[in-house]
Scaffold this active site. Structure first.
Site, PDB file in Angstrom:
ATOM      1  N   SER A  65      68.277  94.504 116.809  1.00 52.36           N
ATOM      2  CA  SER A  65      67.886  93.920 118.098  1.00 52.36           C
ATOM      3  C   SER A  65      69.022  93.220 118.832  1.00 52.36           C
ATOM      4  CB  SER A  65      66.723  92.943 117.908  1.00 52.36           C
ATOM      5  OG  SER A  65      65.532  93.645 117.656  1.00 52.36           O
ATOM      6  N   LYS A  68      69.869  94.832 122.045  1.00 52.14           N
ATOM      7  CA  LYS A  68      69.081  94.600 123.252  1.00 52.14           C
ATOM      8  C   LYS A  68      69.860  93.817 124.307  1.00 52.14           C
ATOM      9  CE  LYS A  68      64.853  94.572 120.462  1.00 52.14           C
ATOM     10  NZ  LYS A  68      63.763  93.748 119.901  1.00 52.14           N
ATOM     11  N   TYR A 192      65.370 104.396 121.685  1.00 51.34           N
ATOM     12  CA  TYR A 192      65.331 103.019 121.196  1.00 51.34           C
ATOM     13  C   TYR A 192      65.713 102.944 119.721  1.00 51.34           C
ATOM     14  CZ  TYR A 192      63.295  98.532 119.787  1.00 51.34           C
ATOM     15  OH  TYR A 192      63.092  97.279 119.259  1.00 51.34           O
ATOM     16  N   TYR A 240      63.138  85.274 118.973  1.00 49.72           N
ATOM     17  CA  TYR A 240      61.695  85.537 118.918  1.00 49.72           C
ATOM     18  C   TYR A 240      60.907  84.227 118.920  1.00 49.72           C
ATOM     19  CZ  TYR A 240      63.917  89.841 117.409  1.00 49.72           C
ATOM     20  OH  TYR A 240      64.733  90.930 117.326  1.00 49.72           O
ATOM     21  N   VAL A 258      67.063  92.235 112.951  1.00 54.14           N
ATOM     22  CA  VAL A 258      66.521  92.265 111.592  1.00 54.14           C
ATOM     23  C   VAL A 258      67.475  92.910 110.586  1.00 54.14           C
ATOM     24  CG1 VAL A 258      64.120  92.171 112.348  1.00 54.14           C
ATOM     25  CG2 VAL A 258      65.204  94.404 111.941  1.00 54.14           C
TER      26      VAL A 258
END
Length: 305
Positions: A65, A68, A192, A240, A258
């Site tokens: 992530s 992103k 993705y 998060y 992660v």
């Protein structure tokens, strides 16, 4: 400062290995489940192209992530503020792969760093072209930012995610049902999964992060306004539902993945990449989060003065 910082990082590496408090790897992705959690690396990119490292800073890992941040940078470069009609800018308060807020918010993800939001930004990148072209844009951004052509996708990790990413499949189909996915779900999902499987070392990631940190030695790829927007989202949403606790403890914008990576930004001062694959209950690197807190305390770096 580099010499003092180098001594601190060496001591920090030794302290973390003595603690043996590694957390748990992301075992729901088979390729990541095989990784030994007892690993740690850190790289700090400073003005003047100086890099200070400790531990396994040259070992490559799946950035997951953290990607992103860079896909969002690409989208902002392509369509600018229009992306905010499709995705919000608020903390989610829920797990990164939760579907609940999509139901509550009519299919508009709360921010681009939870999985649903990242699917929307990836969907924007792939619209009107082949997935390989969208992936090439993200890779090109990273390679230019890091000034390193040796940044690639780990095909085994991408395949592992494609075969087991059922929650992301559900999120994509839910987004499609609300009209907030322009491409076929399998097209956006495939792009993705490959984006998340980009592998980098801490040194490469810290160098790429210089463009977010606004270091003068970095390639000029983002306007100051876009960098500030990305930093704000990293601070509020980068960890998060643990983002508030991380901001409280560290006081710097950061984005986790992660795979155990963290990109930490001290605007105008440094770009920091940390890797330790064991995760805490929020899905963020356990020892990486501890290292970020210790580094911020040692240097005094904070966006709060």
């Amino acid at each position: 400062m580099p010499d003092t910082l180098a001594r601190f990082l060496r001591d920090l590496d030794a302290e973390i290995r003595d603690r043996q408090d590694w957390g748990q790897v992301a075992d729901y992705i088979p390729e990541l489940a095989r990784i030994d959690p007892a690993q740690f690396g850190i790289a700090v990119a400073l003005p003047g192209n100086r890099i200070v490292t400790a531990g396994q800073a040259e070992k490559r890992f799946s950035i997951q992530s953290v990607s992103k941040v860079f896909s969002l940078a690409c989208v902002l470069g392509r369509i600018g503020e229009q992306i905010w009609t499709r995705v919000g800018r608020e903390p989610s308060g829920r797990r990164f792969d939760s579907i609940l807020s999509l139901e509550e918010d009519g299919g508009r993800p709360r921010n681009p760093f939870i999985n649903a939001g990242a699917l929307v930004t990836t969907d924007e990148l792939v619209t009107g072209r082949a997935p390989k072209e969208a992936l090439a844009e993200i890779l090109a951004f990273l390679r230019i930012a890091a000034e390193d052509e040796e940044i690639h996708i780990d095909r085994a990790v991408a395949r592992s995610e494609t075969e087991t990413g059922y929650r992301n499949v559900a999120l994509a189909n839910y987004l499609k049902s609300f009209g907030n996915l322009r491409n076929a779900p399998e097209i956006t999902l495939g792009t993705y999964f490959h984006q998340c499987a980009i592998e980098m070392s801490c040194v490469q990631l810290a160098r790429a992060g210089r463009v977010i940190a606004g270091l003068s030695c970095a390639p000029q790829m983002l306007t100051p306004l876009k960098a500030r927007r990305i930093n704000a989202l990293m601070m509020m949403c980068g960890h998060y539902d643990g983002s508030g606790d991380f901001a409280f403890r560290v006081g710097l914008p950061a984005k986790s993945g992660v795979g155990g990576g963290i990109l930490l930004v001290a605007p105008g001062r440094a770009s920091v990449a940390i890797w330790s694959p064991g995760l805490n209950g929020y899905g963020n690197s356990q020892m990486g989060s501890y290292a970020a807190e210790r580094l911020a305390r040692e240097t005094g770096w904070s966006v709060f003065g």
